[in-house]
Design a protein around this motif. Structure first.
Motif, PDB file in Angstrom:
ATOM      1  N   ARG A  44      37.664  26.741  -7.258  1.00 26.88           N
ATOM      2  CA  ARG A  44      39.126  26.679  -7.429  1.00 26.88           C
ATOM      3  C   ARG A  44      39.708  28.077  -7.601  1.00 26.88           C
TER       4      ARG A  44
ATOM      5  N   GLU B 290      30.682  28.400  -1.595  1.00 29.82           N
ATOM      6  CA  GLU B 290      30.561  27.008  -2.028  1.00 29.82           C
ATOM      7  C   GLU B 290      31.334  26.046  -1.128  1.00 29.82           C
TER       8      GLU B 290
ATOM      9  N   TRP C 123      42.470  19.163  -5.662  1.00 31.76           N
ATOM     10  CA  TRP C 123      42.284  18.928  -7.088  1.00 31.76           C
ATOM     11  C   TRP C 123      43.644  18.810  -7.794  1.00 31.76           C
TER      12      TRP C 123
ATOM     13  N   ARG D  70      36.652  15.223  -5.415  1.00 30.70           N
ATOM     14  CA  ARG D  70      35.487  15.441  -6.273  1.00 30.70           C
ATOM     15  C   ARG D  70      34.618  16.589  -5.776  1.00 30.70           C
ATOM     16  N   GLY D  71      33.754  17.090  -6.672  1.00 38.39           N
ATOM     17  CA  GLY D  71      32.744  18.072  -6.306  1.00 38.39           C
ATOM     18  C   GLY D  71      33.242  19.483  -6.115  1.00 38.39           C
ATOM     19  N   VAL D  72      34.254  19.885  -6.885  1.00 35.54           N
ATOM     20  CA  VAL D  72      34.792  21.250  -6.765  1.00 35.54           C
ATOM     21  C   VAL D  72      34.624  21.964  -8.107  1.00 35.54           C
ATOM     22  N   SER D  73      33.907  23.058  -8.112  1.00 28.78           N
ATOM     23  CA  SER D  73      33.680  23.798  -9.357  1.00 28.78           C
ATOM     24  C   SER D  73      34.893  24.662  -9.697  1.00 28.78           C
ATOM     25  N   ASP D  74      34.900  25.157 -10.944  1.00 25.90           N
ATOM     26  CA  ASP D  74      35.971  26.063 -11.367  1.00 25.90           C
ATOM     27  C   ASP D  74      35.951  27.344 -10.540  1.00 25.90           C
ATOM     28  N   ASP D  75      34.750  27.799 -10.176  1.00 27.69           N
ATOM     29  CA  ASP D  75      34.648  29.016  -9.361  1.00 27.69           C
ATOM     30  C   ASP D  75      35.286  28.808  -7.985  1.00 27.69           C
TER      31      ASP D  75
END
Length: 233
Positions: free
Chosen positions: A147, A165, A127, A140-145
């Protein structure tokens, strides 16, 4: 003959510890009483037969030598395995360095893991990439959690598939029994820099990425991948 009632109760009985201490402090006892040493027999752990003290000492020495030989064999085996991993890591780094177009780096990282290290499932996410790479699958497809979770890791995570995840990034996540999660960041893996990506390695073998395994090589791999993939930012 002394009658039992005449025994002085103030004198404590001789214990095994007393005898052991006497023999340790009197090393010449068996020199003066060689017949005692030669007549001592003890039970052998092999067949429960009575053997002489000398024979039992020889058995113990043979067992000790056998244990040392096994340790040496294990050390030689581990040395060979570490050499092989080191050579594969070198080849993996060489492949990444030879990539001229940054957009091809994620594929080089993943393919190298599959081909060189026989990892069945590999996934990569990066990211904070440059605009030209923003639409690529690896960005793509990576949430804040996810990260935040990557940034919280200061060493590779190895263990059972606990439903994190990042596991869902793998092509066949349901088959994964053990996995390794490698955070990607600038500098050393244990630095305070936030992670800019994660490399996920999955296996159907529960013991492939065991929680108790050493992570020295995985740490080096994470840092090598981080250096290569920084070209995407």
């Amino acid at each position: 003959m002394t009658h039992p009632h005449n025994v002085n109760p103030a004198v404590p009985p001789i214990t095994e510890e007393d005898i052991a201490e006497f023999l340790l402090n009197t090393p010449d006892f068996f020199e003066r009483h060689a017949e005692v040493l030669s007549s001592i027999t003890i039970t052998s752990p092999h067949g429960h037969r009575a053997v002489s003290l000398h024979e039992r000492q020889a058995e113990m020495l043979r067992e000790k030598i056998k244990g040392l030989e096994q340790r040496i064999m294990d050390m030689v085996r581990h040395s060979g395995e570490n050499t092989a991993i080191g050579e594969k890591t070198h080849e993996w780094a060489r492949r990444m360095l030879s990539v001229k177009e940054p957009i091809k780096l994620p594929a080089a990282v993943e393919n190298g893991m599959r081909e060189l290290f026989d990892v069945p499932q590999v996934a990569l996410r990066v990211w904070g990439v440059g605009p030209v790479f923003a639409s690529e699958t690896f960005a793509r497809g990576v949430s804040d959690d996810a990260r935040a979770f990557a940034s919280s890791l200061t060493s590779p995570f190895c263990g059972a598939n606990m439903g994190f995840e990042p596991t869902q990034w793998l092509p066949q996540a349901a088959q994964v029994q053990s996995l390794a999660l490698l955070p990607l960041r600038d500098g050393a893996i244990d630095s305070t820099e936030p992670a800019f990506g994660m490399l996920v390695l999955g296996s159907h073998d529960p013991a492939r990425f065991d929680a108790a395994m050493g992570t020295e090589f995985l740490t080096r791999m994470a840092e090598l991948a981080s250096s290569a993939l920084s070209r995407l930012r």
